[in-house]
Design a protein around this motif. Structure first.
Motif, short mmCIF file in Angstrom:
data_model
loop_
_atom_site.label_atom_id
_atom_site.label_comp_id
_atom_site.label_asym_id
_atom_site.label_seq_id
_atom_site.Cartn_x
_atom_site.Cartn_y
_atom_site.Cartn_z
N VAL A 190 0.88 -1.17 0.00
CA VAL A 190 0.00 0.00 0.00
C VAL A 190 0.92 1.22 0.00
O VAL A 190 1.84 1.32 0.80
CB VAL A 190 -1.00 -0.01 1.19
CG1 VAL A 190 -0.30 0.06 2.52
CG2 VAL A 190 -2.00 1.12 1.06
N LEU A 191 0.70 2.12 -0.96
CA LEU A 191 1.51 3.33 -1.13
C LEU A 191 0.67 4.53 -0.77
O LEU A 191 -0.39 4.76 -1.36
CB LEU A 191 1.99 3.44 -2.58
CG LEU A 191 2.62 4.76 -3.00
CD1 LEU A 191 3.98 4.95 -2.31
CD2 LEU A 191 2.78 4.83 -4.51
N VAL A 192 1.15 5.32 0.19
CA VAL A 192 0.46 6.55 0.58
C VAL A 192 1.41 7.71 0.37
O VAL A 192 2.52 7.71 0.91
CB VAL A 192 0.00 6.49 2.06
CG1 VAL A 192 -0.52 7.85 2.51
CG2 VAL A 192 -1.08 5.44 2.23
N PHE A 236 4.11 -1.39 3.62
CA PHE A 236 3.51 -0.06 3.58
C PHE A 236 4.61 0.94 3.23
O PHE A 236 5.62 1.03 3.92
CB PHE A 236 2.90 0.26 4.94
CG PHE A 236 2.37 1.66 5.09
CD1 PHE A 236 1.70 2.30 4.07
CD2 PHE A 236 2.54 2.34 6.29
CE1 PHE A 236 1.20 3.57 4.23
CE2 PHE A 236 2.05 3.62 6.46
CZ PHE A 236 1.38 4.24 5.41
N VAL A 237 4.42 1.66 2.11
CA VAL A 237 5.36 2.70 1.70
C VAL A 237 4.68 4.04 1.95
O VAL A 237 3.63 4.32 1.37
CB VAL A 237 5.76 2.55 0.21
CG1 VAL A 237 6.65 3.70 -0.21
CG2 VAL A 237 6.43 1.22 -0.03
N TYR A 238 5.29 4.83 2.81
CA TYR A 238 4.75 6.15 3.17
C TYR A 238 5.72 7.21 2.70
O TYR A 238 6.91 7.19 3.06
CB TYR A 238 4.55 6.25 4.68
CG TYR A 238 4.11 7.61 5.13
CD1 TYR A 238 2.81 8.04 4.93
CD2 TYR A 238 4.99 8.48 5.76
CE1 TYR A 238 2.40 9.29 5.34
CE2 TYR A 238 4.60 9.73 6.17
CZ TYR A 238 3.31 10.14 5.96
OH TYR A 238 2.90 11.39 6.36
N ALA A 239 5.24 8.14 1.88
CA ALA A 239 6.04 9.27 1.41
C ALA A 239 5.32 10.55 1.79
O ALA A 239 4.12 10.69 1.55
CB ALA A 239 6.24 9.19 -0.09
N GLU A 240 6.06 11.47 2.39
CA GLU A 240 5.47 12.72 2.86
C GLU A 240 6.26 13.89 2.29
O GLU A 240 7.46 14.02 2.53
CB GLU A 240 5.52 12.75 4.39
CG GLU A 240 5.06 14.04 5.01
CD GLU A 240 5.18 13.99 6.53
OE1 GLU A 240 4.43 13.20 7.14
OE2 GLU A 240 6.02 14.72 7.07
N LEU A 281 10.56 9.35 3.53
CA LEU A 281 10.21 8.04 3.00
C LEU A 281 10.34 7.02 4.11
O LEU A 281 11.39 6.89 4.74
CB LEU A 281 11.12 7.66 1.83
CG LEU A 281 10.87 6.29 1.21
CD1 LEU A 281 9.53 6.27 0.51
CD2 LEU A 281 11.98 5.93 0.25
N ARG A 282 9.24 6.31 4.35
CA ARG A 282 9.24 5.24 5.35
C ARG A 282 8.71 3.97 4.69
O ARG A 282 7.69 4.01 4.01
CB ARG A 282 8.37 5.61 6.54
CG ARG A 282 8.91 6.80 7.31
CD ARG A 282 8.07 7.14 8.49
NE ARG A 282 8.28 6.18 9.57
CZ ARG A 282 7.76 6.33 10.79
NH1 ARG A 282 7.01 7.37 11.07
NH2 ARG A 282 7.99 5.43 11.71
N ILE A 283 9.42 2.87 4.88
CA ILE A 283 9.00 1.58 4.37
C ILE A 283 8.81 0.67 5.57
O ILE A 283 9.74 0.44 6.35
CB ILE A 283 10.04 0.99 3.38
CG1 ILE A 283 10.23 1.94 2.20
CG2 ILE A 283 9.60 -0.38 2.90
CD1 ILE A 283 11.33 1.54 1.24
N LEU A 284 7.59 0.15 5.71
CA LEU A 284 7.23 -0.64 6.87
C LEU A 284 6.81 -2.05 6.45
O LEU A 284 6.08 -2.21 5.48
CB LEU A 284 6.09 0.02 7.64
CG LEU A 284 6.31 1.49 7.99
CD1 LEU A 284 5.02 2.12 8.47
CD2 LEU A 284 7.36 1.63 9.04
N ASP A 285 7.28 -3.03 7.19
CA ASP A 285 6.91 -4.42 6.97
C ASP A 285 5.73 -4.72 7.89
O ASP A 285 5.90 -4.83 9.11
CB ASP A 285 8.10 -5.32 7.29
CG ASP A 285 7.84 -6.78 7.01
OD1 ASP A 285 6.67 -7.16 6.80
OD2 ASP A 285 8.82 -7.56 7.00
N LEU A 286 4.54 -4.84 7.31
CA LEU A 286 3.34 -5.06 8.11
C LEU A 286 3.20 -6.52 8.54
O LEU A 286 2.52 -6.81 9.52
CB LEU A 286 2.10 -4.63 7.33
CG LEU A 286 2.05 -3.14 6.95
CD1 LEU A 286 0.82 -2.85 6.10
CD2 LEU A 286 2.07 -2.25 8.17
#
Length: 192
Positions: free
Chosen positions: A39-41, A107-111, A136-141
């Protein structure tokens, strides 16, 4: 007496067998690899008058890094949880709570944070510098851990002797530079 086992026939048969083996093993490898879901936000908190254009550009560039390699989960239901808020310094539990129930592996979060602008004027030239900052944050859910967390800051500049440079064009240059770096990190840090 005819020669049934000529060297040409044997060679052609071996070549055909090799071709069939290569094609079947490539198909088997493609079937065996199960794609991970992501999921990319993209959260734009820059608060500029050209936010919509920058968001479209950023999402397009970031999605290119995921296309064909991952199964992308629709982020639309979760975007409202991020709007207007910075998640740069939030802990793992706070940020994953926002996408709870999405069913993704990663989960890829870019702000995109607010731009810093500088303008310089002298008798001949007008310069504009803009600095874009992207978290940029990449999280392993699946395994509940953070894989990557970095803030990229890139500067773009433009100058002219016509006394007018649009902030949008310089912001776009800065954003493209920072997205290039973030795209490299996604390619390297996001597991298959």
């Amino acid at each position: 007496m005819r020669k049934y086992f000529s060297s040409k026939r044997i060679f052609v048969c071996l070549l055909l067998m090799l071709l069939v083996f290569i094609v079947s093993s490539a198909d088997a490898a493609r079937v065996l690899r199960q794609k991970s879901s992501v999921v990319l936000v993209f959260n734009n908190i820059a608060a500029t008058r050209y936010d919509d254009k920058l968001t479209v550009l950023a999402v397009e560039k970031l999605r290119k890094k995921l296309d064909g390699i991952y199964i992308e989960i629709d982020a639309e239901p979760y975007l409202k949880n991020f709007q207007g808020k910075s998640f740069e310094n939030k802990d793992f539990a706070e940020i994953t709570e926002q996408v709870q129930g999405c069913g993704a592996d990663y989960f890829v979060y870019a702000e995109l944070q607010p731009f810093r602008k500088e303008t310089h004027f002298d008798l001949v030239y007008y310069d504009k510098n803009m600095e874009a900052a992207l978290v940029l944050r990449i999280l392993d859910l699946k395994n509940m851990r953070e894989l990557y967390n970095k803030k990229y800051v890139m500067k773009a500049e433009d100058s002219t002797d016509y006394f007018f440079i649009g902030s949008g064009s310089v912001a776009k240059k800065a954003l493209e530079a920072v997205l290039f770096r973030a795209g490299e990190a996604i390619s390297v840090k996001l597991p298959l």
